[in-house]
Design an enzyme around this catalytic site. Structure first.
Site: not given
Length: 163
Positions: A7, A67, A140
Site C-alpha cells: 500500500d 495498489e 496500511d
C-alpha cells in the site's frame, strides 16, 4: 507462491506477505515502513528503498502486488506519494521481476464482490480470508494484505504486469 502486497505512501507504507498454496492463503508477515517527518523527501525515499529491499530479500516473493494511486484533493500529498510509489515500483521490479498493479476498485471487488465496498468490509474480508484473530493494524498493513489477496485471486492471464 509468495506474494508481497504494498500500500504505497511516503510517511507510512503498508506491506503484507501472503503465501498461496492452491486455494489456501495465509499471512506470513505484515506491517509498515515508516519514514520520519523530520527528514527531507529524498532521504525518506532512500529509507523506503532500503527497507523495502530488506523485506524482499527476507521473503523472496514470487510476485509483488501494488495498489494504484487514488488522488484526492491534496495534490502536494499526491505528488509525494507518487514519488514514493516510483521508488516502490523500481525497487520491486529490480528485486523481484514480477510486478502487478491493481486499482482500489479491483482490490475491493476481489475481496468483497463490490468495488465500492467500505474500508471496514475489506478489512473484515482480509481477516476472514487469512483466518486472522483480528483485523490487521494499522490500516496500511491491512490494505497491503488486501493487495496481495487480490493478486492471489486473479487468474494469471488477467493480471496486469509491468515490464
Amino acid at each position: 507462491m509468495i506474494i508481497l502486497g504494498i500500500d504505497p505512501g511516503y510517511a507510512t507504507i503498508g506491506y503484507g506477505v501472503v503465501e498461496k498454496n492452491g486455494s489456501y492463503l495465509r499471512a506470513i508477515d505484515y506491517g509498515t515502513i515508516e519514514t520520519p517527518k523530520s527528514e527531507s523527501i529524498p532521504v525518506r525515499l532512500a529509507m523506503l528503498d532500503e527497507a523495502l529491499t530488506k523485506i524482499i530479500e527476507k521473503f523472496h516473493p514470487d510476485a509483488v502486488s501494488v495498489e494504484e494511486l487514488f488522488f484526492n484533493t491534496n495534490i502536494t500529498t499526491g505528488i509525494k506519494v507518487a514519488q514514493a510509489r516510483g521508488v516502490i515500483l523500481v525497487c520491486a521490479i529490480k528485486a523481484c521481476g514480477r510486478l502487478y498493479e491493481y486499482t482500489p476498485l479491483q482490490i475491493k471487488q476481489s475481496l468483497t464482490g463490490n468495488g465500492r465496498a467500505e474500508k471496514k468490509q475489506v478489512q473484515y474480508m482480509v481477516q476472514a480470508t487469512l483466518n486472522l484473530k483480528s483485523i490487521p493494524k494499522p490500516d496500511d498493513a491491512a490494505d497491503a494484505l488486501a493487495a496481495a489477496i487480490c493478486h492471489a485471486s486473479m487468474p494469471e492471464y488477467s493480471a496486469r504486469i509491468l515490464n
